[in-house]
Design a protein around this motif. Structure first.
Motif, PDB file in Angstrom:
ATOM      1  N   THR A 160      27.091 119.617  17.672  1.00 34.08           N
ATOM      2  CA  THR A 160      25.855 119.626  16.885  1.00 34.08           C
ATOM      3  C   THR A 160      25.464 118.215  16.491  1.00 34.08           C
ATOM      4  O   THR A 160      24.292 117.830  16.571  1.00 34.08           O
ATOM      5  CB  THR A 160      26.030 120.503  15.631  1.00 34.08           C
ATOM      6  OG1 THR A 160      26.326 121.843  16.033  1.00 34.08           O
ATOM      7  CG2 THR A 160      24.770 120.506  14.780  1.00 34.08           C
ATOM      8  N   LYS A 164      22.140 115.828  17.463  1.00 33.49           N
ATOM      9  CA  LYS A 164      21.299 115.158  16.466  1.00 33.49           C
ATOM     10  C   LYS A 164      21.168 113.664  16.780  1.00 33.49           C
ATOM     11  O   LYS A 164      20.089 113.088  16.651  1.00 33.49           O
ATOM     12  CB  LYS A 164      21.897 115.333  15.064  1.00 33.49           C
ATOM     13  CG  LYS A 164      21.813 116.730  14.505  1.00 33.49           C
ATOM     14  CD  LYS A 164      22.431 116.767  13.104  1.00 33.49           C
ATOM     15  CE  LYS A 164      22.382 118.133  12.480  1.00 33.49           C
ATOM     16  NZ  LYS A 164      22.983 118.153  11.127  1.00 33.49           N
ATOM     17  N   ASP A 201      24.073 123.759   8.237  1.00 33.95           N
ATOM     18  CA  ASP A 201      23.096 122.872   7.599  1.00 33.95           C
ATOM     19  C   ASP A 201      22.179 123.650   6.659  1.00 33.95           C
ATOM     20  O   ASP A 201      21.885 123.190   5.551  1.00 33.95           O
ATOM     21  CB  ASP A 201      22.271 122.134   8.651  1.00 33.95           C
ATOM     22  CG  ASP A 201      23.060 121.044   9.348  1.00 33.95           C
ATOM     23  OD1 ASP A 201      24.027 120.548   8.753  1.00 33.95           O
ATOM     24  OD2 ASP A 201      22.715 120.689  10.485  1.00 33.95           O
ATOM     25  N   SER A 246      18.691 113.358  19.550  1.00 31.80           N
ATOM     26  CA  SER A 246      17.311 113.659  19.156  1.00 31.80           C
ATOM     27  C   SER A 246      16.724 112.586  18.254  1.00 31.80           C
ATOM     28  O   SER A 246      15.511 112.329  18.287  1.00 31.80           O
ATOM     29  CB  SER A 246      17.245 115.023  18.467  1.00 31.80           C
ATOM     30  OG  SER A 246      17.934 114.998  17.229  1.00 31.80           O
ATOM     31  N   HIS A 247      17.589 111.930  17.439  1.00 30.81           N
ATOM     32  CA  HIS A 247      17.129 110.851  16.567  1.00 30.81           C
ATOM     33  C   HIS A 247      17.136 109.487  17.263  1.00 30.81           C
ATOM     34  O   HIS A 247      16.742 108.483  16.669  1.00 30.81           O
ATOM     35  CB  HIS A 247      18.008 110.775  15.312  1.00 30.81           C
ATOM     36  CG  HIS A 247      17.749 111.868  14.317  1.00 30.81           C
ATOM     37  ND1 HIS A 247      18.303 113.128  14.437  1.00 30.81           N
ATOM     38  CD2 HIS A 247      16.998 111.885  13.189  1.00 30.81           C
ATOM     39  CE1 HIS A 247      17.913 113.866  13.417  1.00 30.81           C
ATOM     40  NE2 HIS A 247      17.115 113.155  12.656  1.00 30.81           N
ATOM     41  N   THR A 259      28.513 118.329  10.579  1.00 33.65           N
ATOM     42  CA  THR A 259      27.383 118.200  11.499  1.00 33.65           C
ATOM     43  C   THR A 259      26.629 116.886  11.316  1.00 33.65           C
ATOM     44  O   THR A 259      25.548 116.704  11.873  1.00 33.65           O
ATOM     45  CB  THR A 259      26.407 119.374  11.322  1.00 33.65           C
ATOM     46  OG1 THR A 259      25.933 119.392   9.967  1.00 33.65           O
ATOM     47  CG2 THR A 259      27.073 120.703  11.640  1.00 33.65           C
TER      48      THR A 259
END
Length: 237
Positions: A91, A95, A30, A98-99, A65
């Protein structure tokens, strides 16, 4: 290869060029790509070109990712995000958690093995990933993507696609690698060398023919970067 597949099937997990099964490389992916890419802007352009909306169900194949998938999820009803690299998928899954997104599904799979079990697909996005397959298997992959789409479904396909006269390849490749070095920095410059040497980018006339042979109508082709083309396609039947 799994016993569910014939021995002659191309092994997508066996990496050529940049090894995206390497967890350390994926951890830096990223940071490297955000030096020269704006994922939000890319997602908006793709959504506009395909006519995506809150009703759309999309497959992002070779999603990495999830840079595009996470932004497409803000536009679409559901995004299925598939990549052959377990490190990439891990990965992306982190994400998604987490989002706190509930409309993105992360799947470890590739062009030749992806099995769709969810809602019918309105569109497919294959962004700078088909070059991992030799041309024979590109054609098979495009036929599979055609079959996955609804009638009238759309596809956005972008990749490194060479447009120059073959006789000028030495100067053109040197120039392209230099362009990538200036655009994205030394790491991507090194990866561009590996790309040309070990991966399978093809010619524009070959790509056009493969898309048509798969059954897609090519509605538009435009440049998105040095030696990079994007194709907007429709499944006509």
């Amino acid at each position: 290869m799994s016993a569910n597949y014939p021995d002659w099937l191309y092994d997508e997990i066996r990496q050529t060029g940049v090894d995206y099964t390497d967890a350390d490389l994926v951890a830096d992916y990223d940071r490297q790509h955000e030096r020269f890419r704006d994922y939000r802007r890319e997602a908006l352009k793709i959504a506009s070109s395909l006519g995506l909306s809150k009703k759309s169900v999309v497959l992002d194949i070779g999603c990495g990712t999830g840079g595009l998938a996470l932004h497409l999820a803000k536009i679409c009803k559901r995004v299925y995000a598939a990549d052959i690299s377990s490190a990439m998928v891990k990965t992306l899954a982190d994400k998604i958690e987490s989002h706190k997104l509930d409309n993105v599904s992360a799947v470890q799979s590739g062009f030749l093995t992806y099995q769709h079990t969810g809602e019918a697909l309105d569109a497919v996005v294959a962004n700078v990933t088909l070059h991992h397959l030799p041309d024979f298997w590109k054609q098979i992959a495009l036929c599979r993507l055609y079959d996955l789409c609804k009638p009238g479904g759309r596809m956005f396909l972008a990749d490194v696609v060479f447009t120059f006269d073959p006789g000028s390849y030495r100067d053109k490749i040197d120039s392209w690698i230099d362009d990538m070095l200036k655009l994205a920095g030394p790491q991507i410059g090194k990866e561009s060398v590996l790309h040309v040497r070990d991966e399978f980018s093809t010619w524009d006339w070959v790509m056009n023919g493969m898309l048509e042979r798969a059954g897609f109508r090519v509605d538009g082709v435009f440049e998105i970067g040095p030696q990079m083309l994007a194709y907007i396609c429709t499944k006509t039947t």
